[in-house]
Design a protein around this motif. Sequence first.
Motif, PDB file in Angstrom:
ATOM      1  N   THR A  14       0.722  -1.153  -0.296  1.00  0.00           N
ATOM      2  CA  THR A  14      -0.040  -0.159  -0.028  1.00  0.00           C
ATOM      3  C   THR A  14       0.746   1.097  -0.127  1.00  0.00           C
ATOM      4  OG1 THR A  14      -1.566  -1.245   1.229  1.00  0.00           O
ATOM      5  CG2 THR A  14      -1.796   1.164   1.239  1.00  0.00           C
ATOM      6  N   ILE A  15       1.937   1.166   0.668  1.00  0.00           N
ATOM      7  CA  ILE A  15       2.872   2.400   0.757  1.00  0.00           C
ATOM      8  C   ILE A  15       3.572   2.465  -0.554  1.00  0.00           C
ATOM      9  CG2 ILE A  15       5.000   3.470   1.735  1.00  0.00           C
ATOM     10  CD1 ILE A  15       4.208   1.880   4.477  1.00  0.00           C
ATOM     11  N   PHE A  16       3.919   1.626  -1.112  1.00  0.00           N
ATOM     12  CA  PHE A  16       4.611   1.601  -2.626  1.00  0.00           C
ATOM     13  C   PHE A  16       3.515   2.052  -3.410  1.00  0.00           C
ATOM     14  CE2 PHE A  16       8.173  -1.278  -1.277  1.00  0.00           C
ATOM     15  CZ  PHE A  16       8.879  -0.176  -1.811  1.00  0.00           C
ATOM     16  N   LEU A  17       2.290   1.845  -3.628  1.00  0.00           N
ATOM     17  CA  LEU A  17       1.086   2.203  -4.364  1.00  0.00           C
ATOM     18  C   LEU A  17       0.718   3.593  -4.173  1.00  0.00           C
ATOM     19  CD1 LEU A  17      -1.146   1.343  -6.264  1.00  0.00           C
ATOM     20  CD2 LEU A  17      -2.390   0.949  -4.321  1.00  0.00           C
ATOM     21  N   ILE A  18       0.918   4.135  -2.914  1.00  0.00           N
ATOM     22  CA  ILE A  18       0.755   5.689  -2.809  1.00  0.00           C
ATOM     23  C   ILE A  18       1.570   6.446  -3.300  1.00  0.00           C
ATOM     24  CG2 ILE A  18       0.701   7.301  -1.157  1.00  0.00           C
ATOM     25  CD1 ILE A  18      -1.022   5.250   0.831  1.00  0.00           C
ATOM     26  N   ILE A  19       3.187   5.814  -2.792  1.00  0.00           N
ATOM     27  CA  ILE A  19       4.240   6.602  -3.838  1.00  0.00           C
ATOM     28  C   ILE A  19       4.133   6.718  -5.142  1.00  0.00           C
ATOM     29  CG2 ILE A  19       6.736   6.780  -3.899  1.00  0.00           C
ATOM     30  CD1 ILE A  19       6.888   5.434  -1.181  1.00  0.00           C
ATOM     31  N   PHE A  20       3.896   5.484  -5.788  1.00  0.00           N
ATOM     32  CA  PHE A  20       3.832   5.639  -7.397  1.00  0.00           C
ATOM     33  C   PHE A  20       2.548   6.523  -7.673  1.00  0.00           C
ATOM     34  CE2 PHE A  20       6.261   1.469  -6.991  1.00  0.00           C
ATOM     35  CZ  PHE A  20       7.307   1.990  -7.500  1.00  0.00           C
ATOM     36  N   LEU A  21       1.495   6.521  -6.883  1.00  0.00           N
ATOM     37  CA  LEU A  21       0.392   7.214  -7.545  1.00  0.00           C
ATOM     38  C   LEU A  21       0.554   8.722  -7.360  1.00  0.00           C
ATOM     39  CD1 LEU A  21      -2.596   5.440  -6.048  1.00  0.00           C
ATOM     40  CD2 LEU A  21      -2.237   5.905  -8.275  1.00  0.00           C
ATOM     41  N   PHE A  22       1.160   9.319  -6.405  1.00  0.00           N
ATOM     42  CA  PHE A  22       1.660  10.449  -6.109  1.00  0.00           C
ATOM     43  C   PHE A  22       2.773  10.786  -7.278  1.00  0.00           C
ATOM     44  CE2 PHE A  22       0.188  10.431  -1.759  1.00  0.00           C
ATOM     45  CZ  PHE A  22      -0.621  11.573  -1.750  1.00  0.00           C
ATOM     46  N   LYS A  23       3.612  10.068  -7.545  1.00  0.00           N
ATOM     47  CA  LYS A  23       4.504  10.296  -8.527  1.00  0.00           C
ATOM     48  C   LYS A  23       4.022  10.685 -10.083  1.00  0.00           C
ATOM     49  CE  LYS A  23       8.916   9.446  -8.450  1.00  0.00           C
ATOM     50  NZ  LYS A  23      10.478   8.646  -8.822  1.00  0.00           N
ATOM     51  N   ALA A  24       2.964   9.673 -10.243  1.00  0.00           N
ATOM     52  CA  ALA A  24       2.063   9.637 -11.373  1.00  0.00           C
ATOM     53  C   ALA A  24       1.322  10.912 -11.748  1.00  0.00           C
ATOM     54  CB  ALA A  24       1.315   8.543 -11.679  1.00  0.00           C
ATOM     55  N   ILE A  25       0.822  11.203 -10.554  1.00  0.00           N
ATOM     56  CA  ILE A  25       0.022  12.654 -10.398  1.00  0.00           C
ATOM     57  C   ILE A  25       0.843  13.857 -10.832  1.00  0.00           C
ATOM     58  CG2 ILE A  25      -1.244  14.036  -9.067  1.00  0.00           C
ATOM     59  CD1 ILE A  25      -2.685  11.717  -7.710  1.00  0.00           C
ATOM     60  N   GLY A  26       2.042  13.714 -10.117  1.00  0.00           N
ATOM     61  CA  GLY A  26       2.999  14.968 -10.439  1.00  0.00           C
ATOM     62  C   GLY A  26       3.495  15.056 -11.813  1.00  0.00           C
ATOM     63  N   ILE A  27       3.730  13.742 -12.412  1.00  0.00           N
ATOM     64  CA  ILE A  27       4.246  13.769 -13.773  1.00  0.00           C
ATOM     65  C   ILE A  27       3.109  14.309 -14.663  1.00  0.00           C
ATOM     66  CG2 ILE A  27       4.662  12.151 -15.767  1.00  0.00           C
ATOM     67  CD1 ILE A  27       6.572  10.516 -13.604  1.00  0.00           C
ATOM     68  N   GLY A  28       1.776  13.939 -14.369  1.00  0.00           N
ATOM     69  CA  GLY A  28       0.470  14.157 -15.020  1.00  0.00           C
ATOM     70  C   GLY A  28       0.364  15.879 -15.185  1.00  0.00           C
ATOM     71  N   LEU A  29       0.770  16.358 -13.857  1.00  0.00           N
ATOM     72  CA  LEU A  29       0.475  17.620 -13.791  1.00  0.00           C
ATOM     73  C   LEU A  29       1.518  18.418 -14.479  1.00  0.00           C
ATOM     74  CD1 LEU A  29      -0.648  18.087 -10.281  1.00  0.00           C
ATOM     75  CD2 LEU A  29      -2.133  18.273 -12.066  1.00  0.00           C
ATOM     76  N   ASP A  30       2.893  18.046 -14.429  1.00  0.00           N
ATOM     77  CA  ASP A  30       3.935  18.668 -15.210  1.00  0.00           C
ATOM     78  C   ASP A  30       3.554  18.762 -16.662  1.00  0.00           C
ATOM     79  OD1 ASP A  30       6.614  17.683 -13.027  1.00  0.00           O
ATOM     80  OD2 ASP A  30       5.221  19.137 -12.731  1.00  0.00           O
TER      81      ASP A  30
END
Length: 115
Positions: A14-30
């Motif tokens: 779950t922790i890894f999933l949350i980290i990857f989701l936040f990274k994906a959201i950051g890349i999408g916003l950029d």
Amino acid sequence: MYLLTPGQAFVVGTIFLIIFLFKAIGIGLDNAAGKYHVCPHAFEAGWPEPYCQAMIDRQMRFYLGEWIPLYDVNDKESEELKAKLLEKDIKLNEQGKWCLTGDTLHEVMNKIHKK
């Protein structure tokens, strides 16, 4: 025999999933922020967004630091091209570069100064 119990594995996963989701959201916003400008290269060169939009609407593109016709050969000596672009309120300035003129230029300037 197992290094992690099923409960611990769930928490770590779950922790890894949350980290990857936040990274994906950051890349999408950029990526979304980079696509905001109609013509990012012209905007970076200092052209205001309404000017870029007006030039793109008139089938011009920004290439190597200047605006050029999108579908025509950039022959600045051609009277036919000058007449065609003048119908779209685009003419050659004193430096030999294509620029807006007439009512279109006034509309663009009004949009720029309203902001």
